[in-house]
Design an enzyme around this catalytic site. Structure first.
Site, PDB file in Angstrom:
ATOM      1  N   ASP A 277       0.844  -1.198   0.000  1.00  0.00           N
ATOM      2  CA  ASP A 277       0.000   0.000   0.000  1.00  0.00           C
ATOM      3  C   ASP A 277       0.884   1.255   0.000  1.00  0.00           C
ATOM      4  O   ASP A 277       0.589   2.234   0.691  1.00  0.00           O
ATOM      5  CB  ASP A 277      -0.983   0.020   1.180  1.00  0.00           C
ATOM      6  CG  ASP A 277      -2.099   1.036   0.975  1.00  0.00           C
ATOM      7  OD1 ASP A 277      -2.164   1.649  -0.114  1.00  0.00           O
ATOM      8  OD2 ASP A 277      -2.906   1.236   1.900  1.00  0.00           O
ATOM      9  N   HIS A 281       3.303  10.838  -0.264  1.00  0.00           N
ATOM     10  CA  HIS A 281       2.803  12.215  -0.247  1.00  0.00           C
ATOM     11  C   HIS A 281       4.006  13.136  -0.095  1.00  0.00           C
ATOM     12  O   HIS A 281       5.068  12.689   0.352  1.00  0.00           O
ATOM     13  CB  HIS A 281       1.863  12.427   0.950  1.00  0.00           C
ATOM     14  CG  HIS A 281       0.585  11.655   0.877  1.00  0.00           C
ATOM     15  ND1 HIS A 281      -0.455  12.000   0.039  1.00  0.00           N
ATOM     16  CD2 HIS A 281       0.169  10.541   1.533  1.00  0.00           C
ATOM     17  CE1 HIS A 281      -1.453  11.141   0.190  1.00  0.00           C
ATOM     18  NE2 HIS A 281      -1.097  10.228   1.088  1.00  0.00           N
TER      19      HIS A 281
HETATM   20  O1  DOR Z   1      -3.570   5.731   3.873  1.00  0.00           O
HETATM   21  C1  DOR Z   1      -3.971   5.546   2.732  1.00  0.00           C
HETATM   22  N1  DOR Z   1      -3.418   6.187   1.688  1.00  0.00           N
HETATM   23  N2  DOR Z   1      -4.973   4.685   2.540  1.00  0.00           N
HETATM   24  C2  DOR Z   1      -5.557   4.571   1.345  1.00  0.00           C
HETATM   25  O2  DOR Z   1      -6.505   3.832   1.233  1.00  0.00           O
HETATM   26  C3  DOR Z   1      -5.111   5.372   0.184  1.00  0.00           C
HETATM   27  C4  DOR Z   1      -3.728   5.806   0.340  1.00  0.00           C
HETATM   28  C5  DOR Z   1      -3.403   6.929  -0.587  1.00  0.00           C
HETATM   29  O3  DOR Z   1      -3.697   6.843  -1.778  1.00  0.00           O
HETATM   30  O4  DOR Z   1      -2.818   7.934  -0.123  1.00  0.00           O
HETATM   31 ZN    ZN Z   2      -4.067   1.844  -1.033  1.00  0.00          ZN
HETATM   32 ZN    ZN Z   3      -6.995   1.439   0.676  1.00  0.00          ZN
END
Ligand code: DOR
Ligand code: ZN
Ligand code: ZN
Length: 408
Positions: A277, A281
């Site tokens: 995941d 950012h």
């Molecule tokens: O913490 C998260 N960031 N959870 C998500 O489901 C999406 C992801 C993101 O795209 O930043």
């Molecule tokens: Zn995700």
């Molecule tokens: Zn997610």
């Protein structure tokens, strides 16, 4: 005569064996317990092991209008650096991949810029007509809002529409609106609903980033053969306490308490997929509360470190980051078998190193594990017979190819 022969220890069907792998035209041509003759021979020396190329079924590579966060180039370079040869791209981009037109733009961008191989996805939220126009390797549904803010108003309708396997972000929209801290019940309720719908429709479902004991229990209890799920390294190695000391660890679903984490470890054998995941950012966006943790360049090493500590085995890592993703997503051109792509992740189990995010390829130059000493390192990555990463250096040009999976 092979183009390249890899000689050394490798894991085949769960066993560590010594032998040679003959590669011809980027494909595995022969797997032998003896010697093979090649144009070139790569001897993988002591302490090192040849693993099949690791597959990460869950990464957010941004690009489009969010290039300061990450690009397809930096994200797929980060993948190769971390020993990942194939990434599954998530569609909550800006603009989101909710139309056939943005899907086409994504295809073009990956064709030009990807360093690793990849799978593409399409986001379904009330746009069934558009979903039917594309052939994605998988479809994504958000049951509650996450980064990008798009979520399903009618999960069943969106799920039924999907022309292929669905990866679902399971957090209940109503619960997270009432409780923005996203308690375990948000996940448990959404997983329960998703399981019910998948059971009724008998349609393949992959539940992303399962973080709670309650959620995982429901999945195990239903035990539907067409349902799989992912667990992230951050939910395996961190808890809410870590978040309380460092707000950068804000992530959806949130880090849980020690009891949930212990449940994931106690039932580690039942986890089909580990996926990062990877959610980059900018530092500014993180300071302003963006949720997400980068993971591509630490996930395999964290698992190797855990293997060195006796918590898991190399076989577990290969199952959860190679064999099971291939089976679950129906990837036809990957796998440690004759005729498949020659993708390899070469590891050194003895090498110790310190996590230094400033040396990462991702634009997200921070890590929950910054300063941590890990034992076990990815030292080389091969993609379709080419060395594409060695000793932390990416070698060559973008030559990522879309995987052969799904279609329909
Ligand atoms: O913490 C998260 N960031 N959870 C998500 O489901 C999406 C992801 C993101 O795209 O930043
Ligand atoms: Zn995700
Ligand atoms: Zn997610």
């Amino acid at each position: 005569m092979y183009d390249l022969v890899l000689k050394g220890k490798f894991l085949k069907d769960g066993k560590l064996i010594e032998g040679s792998i003959g590669i011809l035209n980027g494909k595995i041509s022969r797997i032998s317990l003896g010697e093979l003759k090649g144009e070139e021979t790569l001897k993988i020396g002591r302490g090192k092991v040849i693993l099949p190329g690791m597959i990460d079924t869950h990464v957010h590579l941004r690009d489009f209008r969010q290039k300061p966060k990450e690009t397809i180039k930096t994200g797929t370079m980060a993948a190769l650096h971390g020993g990942i040869t194939t990434v599954f791209d998530m569609p909550n981009t800006d603009p989101p991949i909710t139309s056939a037109e943005t899907f086409r733009l994504r295809e073009e961008a990956f064709e030009r810029k990807a360093y690793s191989d990849y799978a593409l996805s399409f986001l379904i939220a009330g746009n069934c007509d558009e979903a039917k126009k594309v052939q994605a390797e998988f479809y994504k549904i958000f049951m509650g809002a996450s980064t990008g803010g798009i979520y399903s108003k009618d999960f069943e309708e969106d799920f039924e529409c999907a022309p292929g396997i669905v990866s679902v972000h399971a957090e209940d929209a109503g619960t997270i609106m009432k409780s923005p801290e996203r308690p375990p019940e948000a996940e448990i309720l959404a997983i329960s609903q998703a399981l019910d719908v998948s059971e009724r429709l008998k349609k393949p479902l992959n539940i992303c980033h399962v973080s709670t004991a309650g959620g995982m229990k429901l999945i195990m209890k239903k035990n539907l053969p067409w349902v799989s799920f992912e667990v992230t390294p951050h939910h395996l190695f961190l808890t809410r306490k870590d978040y309380e000391g460092n707000t950068f660890l804000k992530v959806y679903p949130p880090l849980r308490d020690a009891g949930d984490r212990a449940f994931l470890w106690r039932n580690f054998d039942k986890i089909p997929i580990i996926a990062s995941d990877h959610a980059p950012h900018t530092l500014e966006d993180k300071e302003n509360g963006a949720a997400g943790i980068p993971g591509l360049e630490t996930e395999v090493a964290l698992l190797l470190d855990a293997a060195n500590r006796g918590m898991i085995s190399l076989k577990d890592i290969v199952e959860k980051m190679h064999t099971n993703p291939i089976r679950i997503f129906g990837i036809r051109n990957k796998g440690l078998d004759v005729g498949k792509d020659a993708d390899f992740t070469i590891i050194d189990m003895k090498q110790e190193w310190v996590v230094k995010p400033e040396e990462f390829y991702t634009k997200s130059k921070w890590s929950p594990w910054e300063g941590r000493k890990l034992r076990g390192k990815v030292v080389m990555t091969l993609l379709r017979g080419q060395v594409v990463m060695e000793d932390d250096e990416i070698i060559g040009k973008p030559q990522g190819v879309r995987i052969d999976a799904g279609k329909g």
